[in-house]
Scaffold this motif. Sequence first.
Motif, PDB file in Angstrom:
ATOM      1  N   UNK A  42       0.827  -1.199   0.000  1.00  0.00           N
ATOM      2  CA  UNK A  42       0.000   0.000   0.000  1.00  0.00           C
ATOM      3  C   UNK A  42       0.868   1.259   0.000  1.00  0.00           C
ATOM      4  N   UNK A  43       1.910   1.252   0.824  1.00  0.00           N
ATOM      5  CA  UNK A  43       2.779   2.438   0.872  1.00  0.00           C
ATOM      6  C   UNK A  43       3.553   2.604  -0.434  1.00  0.00           C
ATOM      7  N   UNK A  44       4.009   1.521  -1.038  1.00  0.00           N
ATOM      8  CA  UNK A  44       4.688   1.621  -2.332  1.00  0.00           C
ATOM      9  C   UNK A  44       3.726   2.121  -3.412  1.00  0.00           C
ATOM     10  N   UNK A  45       2.484   1.660  -3.371  1.00  0.00           N
ATOM     11  CA  UNK A  45       1.495   2.118  -4.348  1.00  0.00           C
ATOM     12  C   UNK A  45       1.209   3.613  -4.150  1.00  0.00           C
ATOM     13  N   UNK A  46       1.173   4.066  -2.901  1.00  0.00           N
ATOM     14  CA  UNK A  46       0.947   5.490  -2.653  1.00  0.00           C
ATOM     15  C   UNK A  46       2.131   6.327  -3.126  1.00  0.00           C
ATOM     16  N   UNK A  47       3.338   5.825  -2.920  1.00  0.00           N
ATOM     17  CA  UNK A  47       4.525   6.519  -3.436  1.00  0.00           C
ATOM     18  C   UNK A  47       4.451   6.593  -4.963  1.00  0.00           C
ATOM     19  N   UNK A  48       3.995   5.511  -5.590  1.00  0.00           N
ATOM     20  CA  UNK A  48       3.801   5.527  -7.042  1.00  0.00           C
ATOM     21  C   UNK A  48       2.767   6.545  -7.479  1.00  0.00           C
ATOM     22  N   UNK A  49       1.681   6.664  -6.709  1.00  0.00           N
ATOM     23  CA  UNK A  49       0.657   7.674  -7.010  1.00  0.00           C
ATOM     24  C   UNK A  49       1.244   9.075  -6.946  1.00  0.00           C
ATOM     25  N   UNK A 106       0.815   9.596 -15.925  1.00  0.00           N
ATOM     26  CA  UNK A 106       0.713   9.334 -14.481  1.00  0.00           C
ATOM     27  C   UNK A 106       0.805   7.849 -14.180  1.00  0.00           C
ATOM     28  N   UNK A 107       0.169   7.019 -14.978  1.00  0.00           N
ATOM     29  CA  UNK A 107       0.188   5.587 -14.684  1.00  0.00           C
ATOM     30  C   UNK A 107       1.533   4.944 -15.007  1.00  0.00           C
ATOM     31  N   UNK A 108       2.167   5.363 -16.092  1.00  0.00           N
ATOM     32  CA  UNK A 108       3.477   4.785 -16.434  1.00  0.00           C
ATOM     33  C   UNK A 108       4.496   5.109 -15.345  1.00  0.00           C
ATOM     34  N   UNK A 109       4.534   6.347 -14.919  1.00  0.00           N
ATOM     35  CA  UNK A 109       5.486   6.716 -13.866  1.00  0.00           C
ATOM     36  C   UNK A 109       5.088   6.080 -12.537  1.00  0.00           C
ATOM     37  N   UNK A 110       3.801   6.098 -12.209  1.00  0.00           N
ATOM     38  CA  UNK A 110       3.346   5.569 -10.935  1.00  0.00           C
ATOM     39  C   UNK A 110       3.554   4.078 -10.787  1.00  0.00           C
ATOM     40  N   UNK A 111       3.115   3.294 -11.769  1.00  0.00           N
ATOM     41  CA  UNK A 111       3.260   1.843 -11.649  1.00  0.00           C
ATOM     42  C   UNK A 111       4.714   1.414 -11.809  1.00  0.00           C
ATOM     43  N   UNK A 112       5.469   2.113 -12.627  1.00  0.00           N
ATOM     44  CA  UNK A 112       6.900   1.786 -12.746  1.00  0.00           C
ATOM     45  C   UNK A 112       7.622   2.052 -11.434  1.00  0.00           C
ATOM     46  N   UNK A 113       7.246   3.118 -10.742  1.00  0.00           N
ATOM     47  CA  UNK A 113       7.828   3.401  -9.433  1.00  0.00           C
ATOM     48  C   UNK A 113       7.467   2.302  -8.449  1.00  0.00           C
ATOM     49  N   UNK A 114       6.207   1.879  -8.451  1.00  0.00           N
ATOM     50  CA  UNK A 114       5.779   0.781  -7.577  1.00  0.00           C
ATOM     51  C   UNK A 114       6.571  -0.487  -7.891  1.00  0.00           C
ATOM     52  N   UNK A 115       6.685  -0.828  -9.170  1.00  0.00           N
ATOM     53  CA  UNK A 115       7.406  -2.044  -9.552  1.00  0.00           C
ATOM     54  C   UNK A 115       8.874  -1.949  -9.162  1.00  0.00           C
ATOM     55  N   UNK A 116       9.477  -0.796  -9.312  1.00  0.00           N
ATOM     56  CA  UNK A 116      10.882  -0.632  -8.933  1.00  0.00           C
ATOM     57  C   UNK A 116      11.054  -0.824  -7.433  1.00  0.00           C
ATOM     58  N   UNK A 117      10.161  -0.254  -6.642  1.00  0.00           N
ATOM     59  CA  UNK A 117      10.255  -0.398  -5.190  1.00  0.00           C
ATOM     60  C   UNK A 117      10.068  -1.854  -4.760  1.00  0.00           C
ATOM     61  N   UNK A 118       9.109  -2.537  -5.372  1.00  0.00           N
ATOM     62  CA  UNK A 118       8.880  -3.947  -5.036  1.00  0.00           C
ATOM     63  C   UNK A 118      10.081  -4.789  -5.449  1.00  0.00           C
TER      64      UNK A 118
END
Length: 159
Positions: A18-25, A138-150
């Motif tokens: 959840x926190x990684x997804x929020x950082x992605x948002x 927004x989605x490309x940067x957000x989900x890529x950030x989430x995937x990178x963190x995971x």
Amino acid sequence: MPNAQSESARRVGWGRRLSYAFIGLVAGNAAMDAYLLTGYVRTFILSPALRSRIGDILIGTFWLFLLYGTFSLIAWLIVGLPFVFLLPLRAVRRLPWAVILLISGALGPAAFLPIMLLLFRNQGFRHTGTLWLLSVIASVVGFSTYAWLVRRRLRPLTP
């Protein structure tokens, strides 16, 4: 003796996802705002007539950022969070970055569509051209950030 795979998967629980997804948002919204801001700066530089109205432009830009951020949060709650929680961590770790970018590019318009159906149901989608582009950014940067963190968190443990 626990294996490294299960140990690394335990390190990314629901709260961390959840926190990684929020950082992605937040990262996706920052990219969307940066894209919009470059257009405003370019217009401001090229148009001397607008320089006298800089205060009005900044206030309008702030409200636009707030409006787009609100829509982005709603879309994240409707599409982004369920996708993040339904997608297995193993898939996030194993997918190539090109596939992650394709998935994230499709997530933006998928999240944007329900909002646009509610807002523009009588008018169609005639005046939403740049909004679709902003949803993809927004989605490309957000989900890529989430995937990178995971992926960073799921690296194999060193013995």
